[in-house]
Design an enzyme around this catalytic site. Structure first.
Site, PDB file in Angstrom:
ATOM      1  CE1 TYR A 157      54.105  40.353  24.026  1.00  0.00           C
ATOM      2  CE2 TYR A 157      55.506  41.835  25.281  1.00  0.00           C
ATOM      3  CZ  TYR A 157      55.115  41.303  24.067  1.00  0.00           C
ATOM      4  OH  TYR A 157      55.735  41.705  22.902  1.00  0.00           O
ATOM      5  CE  LYS A 161      56.625  38.322  22.354  1.00  0.00           C
ATOM      6  NZ  LYS A 161      56.683  37.775  20.989  1.00  0.00           N
TER       7      LYS A 161
HETATM    8  N1  LIG Z   1      55.009  46.426  18.939  1.00  0.00           N
HETATM    9  C1  LIG Z   1      56.001  46.442  19.811  1.00  0.00           C
HETATM   10  O1  LIG Z   1      56.336  47.482  20.384  1.00  0.00           O
HETATM   11  C2  LIG Z   1      56.759  45.168  20.089  1.00  0.00           C
HETATM   12  C3  LIG Z   1      57.856  45.213  20.965  1.00  0.00           C
HETATM   13  C4  LIG Z   1      58.535  44.040  21.225  1.00  0.00           C
HETATM   14  C5  LIG Z   1      58.159  42.860  20.611  1.00  0.00           C
HETATM   15  N2  LIG Z   1      57.102  42.832  19.775  1.00  0.00           N
HETATM   16  C6  LIG Z   1      56.751  41.541  19.143  1.00  0.00           C
HETATM   17  O2  LIG Z   1      56.818  41.683  17.729  1.00  0.00           O
HETATM   18  C7  LIG Z   1      55.846  40.837  17.107  1.00  0.00           C
HETATM   19  C8  LIG Z   1      54.952  41.658  16.190  1.00  0.00           C
HETATM   20  O3  LIG Z   1      54.335  42.694  16.937  1.00  0.00           O
HETATM   21  P1  LIG Z   1      53.413  43.821  16.263  1.00  0.00           P
HETATM   22  O4  LIG Z   1      53.440  45.003  17.144  1.00  0.00           O
HETATM   23  O5  LIG Z   1      53.765  43.965  14.831  1.00  0.00           O
HETATM   24  O6  LIG Z   1      51.981  43.130  16.424  1.00  0.00           O
HETATM   25  P2  LIG Z   1      50.635  43.353  15.568  1.00  0.00           P
HETATM   26  O7  LIG Z   1      49.531  43.049  16.516  1.00  0.00           O
HETATM   27  O8  LIG Z   1      50.655  44.685  14.874  1.00  0.00           O
HETATM   28  O9  LIG Z   1      50.736  42.222  14.451  1.00  0.00           O
HETATM   29  C9  LIG Z   1      50.741  40.861  14.802  1.00  0.00           C
HETATM   30  C10 LIG Z   1      50.327  40.055  13.591  1.00  0.00           C
HETATM   31  O10 LIG Z   1      50.275  38.688  14.025  1.00  0.00           O
HETATM   32  C11 LIG Z   1      49.056  38.135  13.584  1.00  0.00           C
HETATM   33  N3  LIG Z   1      48.656  37.080  14.515  1.00  0.00           N
HETATM   34  C12 LIG Z   1      48.207  37.221  15.794  1.00  0.00           C
HETATM   35  N4  LIG Z   1      47.914  36.005  16.298  1.00  0.00           N
HETATM   36  C13 LIG Z   1      48.194  35.096  15.331  1.00  0.00           C
HETATM   37  C14 LIG Z   1      48.087  33.681  15.258  1.00  0.00           C
HETATM   38  N5  LIG Z   1      47.580  32.949  16.267  1.00  0.00           N
HETATM   39  N6  LIG Z   1      48.476  33.062  14.110  1.00  0.00           N
HETATM   40  C15 LIG Z   1      48.944  33.796  13.072  1.00  0.00           C
HETATM   41  N7  LIG Z   1      49.038  35.126  13.078  1.00  0.00           N
HETATM   42  C16 LIG Z   1      48.663  35.767  14.203  1.00  0.00           C
HETATM   43  C17 LIG Z   1      48.045  39.281  13.542  1.00  0.00           C
HETATM   44  O11 LIG Z   1      46.962  38.989  12.674  1.00  0.00           O
HETATM   45  C18 LIG Z   1      48.936  40.417  13.050  1.00  0.00           C
HETATM   46  O12 LIG Z   1      48.974  40.476  11.635  1.00  0.00           O
HETATM   47  C19 LIG Z   1      55.084  40.171  18.251  1.00  0.00           C
HETATM   48  O13 LIG Z   1      55.649  38.899  18.502  1.00  0.00           O
HETATM   49  C20 LIG Z   1      55.322  41.097  19.417  1.00  0.00           C
HETATM   50  O14 LIG Z   1      55.193  40.446  20.646  1.00  0.00           O
HETATM   51  C21 LIG Z   1      56.385  43.968  19.497  1.00  0.00           C
END
Ligand SMILES: NC(=O)c1ccc[n+]([C@@H]2O[C@H](COP(=O)([O-])OP(=O)(O)OC[C@H]3O[C@@H](n4cnc5c(N)ncnc54)[C@H](O)[C@@H]3O)[C@@H](O)[C@H]2O)c1
Length: 266
Positions: A157, A161
């Site tokens: 991961y 990123k």
């Molecule tokens: N949650 C955290 O603490 C955090 C921290 C840093 C970065 N991020 C990044 O932020 C972004 C969103 O994270 P989140 O926590 O809201 O995740 P989440 O899992 O709650 O939501 C992700 C969304 O992406 C969709 N998705 C997954 N694979 C997909 C694909 N192949 N095609 C289209 N849609 C797809 C899912 O259906 C979901 O609606 C991600 O890129 C994650 O890596 C999250």
């Protein structure tokens, strides 16, 4: 109304951070295309945005499939006539079951790169021809503080990123002459379903957190690493995305913005 009359596509926009970005952009005046592989959730989010007075459409999109991201771009053009903004938010932390494993598998590496890296490239390639023709566009890619520094947990991961930050810089260089800005956001610690699973994994694998609940691990990390002592929220990330997608950020490109309360100061 920083995004008045703009049209924004948000991948993974049905839930979590993507949903907050879609909402903030809609409140900022943009019409929204919610592109998510979870078609039902995408429809539900688009319907909720519409009910709150935001113009919104949903399109079932798996970003790992270029034909699907092409359909996503076509939907934005058919429904709203233009594409001003792409937010590459869809992301995963590993292959199914990643939170049960202590070591990354090949499947974790492949699946994570397919969604986080190739998915970002696919969606960008689907909108860039249109943005180039208009000589105008804003692309915002979701990286993470995990992309700032390799860490023992979830190396696949972190590496994916870091690749998003590198790709953001390459694309920003390539597209600057077309008046297209490309930036990344590195969210810090957000209490989301993804972090609940990360916290469980830390409690199992890391001696410092043994016996703690996922939320206790999360709170401990905030106390240890975040100078202002606050967790971040999806809305914080939405606000940053609105700014980077607006004309106020027209001279910002190729950057990765930490939204992390000072966790990383570089
Ligand atoms: N949650 C955290 O603490 C955090 C921290 C840093 C970065 N991020 C990044 O932020 C972004 C969103 O994270 P989140 O926590 O809201 O995740 P989440 O899992 O709650 O939501 C992700 C969304 O992406 C969709 N998705 C997954 N694979 C997909 C694909 N192949 N095609 C289209 N849609 C797809 C899912 O259906 C979901 O609606 C991600 O890129 C994650 O890596 C999250």
């Amino acid at each position: 109304m920083l995004l008045k009359d703009r049209v924004a596509i948000v991948t993974g926009g049905a839930t979590g951070i993507g949903r907050a970005i879609a909402t903030k952009m809609g409140e900022g005046g943009a019409s929204i295309v919610v592109a998510d592989m979870n078609a039902d959730a995408a429809q539900k989010t688009a319907a909720e945005l519409t009910a709150s007075g935001i113009k919104a459409a949903a399109v079932a999109t798996d970003v790992t499939d270029k034909a699907a991201t092409d359909r996503m771009a076509r939907t934005a053009l058919d429904r709203f006539g233009r594409i001003d903004i792409l937010v590459n938010n869809a992301g995963i932390a590993g292959a199914p079951g990643w939170n049960q494993r202590s070591e990354s598998t090949e499947d974790d590496w492949v699946k994570t790169y397919q969604v986080n890296v190739l998915g970002t490239v696919n969606a960008a390639n689907s909108v860039i021809p249109h943005m180039k023709a208009e000589r105008h566009g804003k692309i915002v890619n979701l990286s993470s503080i995990a992309g700032r520094e390799g860490r023992p947990s979830l190396p696949h991961y972190s590496a994916s990123k870091a690749a998003v930050i590198s790709y953001t810089q390459s694309l920003a260089n390539e597209l600057a002459k077309f008046n297209i800005n490309v930036n990344a956001i590195c969210p810090g610690l957000l209490w989301t379903p993804m972090w609940e699973q990360v916290g469980g994994r830390y409690a199992r694998d890391n001696a410092a957190y043994k016996g703690l609940s996922p939320r206790q691990v999360f709170d401990a990390m905030i106390a240890e690493r975040i100078p202002n002592g606050r967790e971040q929220t999806p809305e914080d990330i939405g606000d940053a995305a609105v700014f980077l997608a607006s004309e106020d950020a027209r001279n910002i490109t190729g950057q990765a913005l930490n939204v992390d309360g000072g966790f990383f100061m570089r």
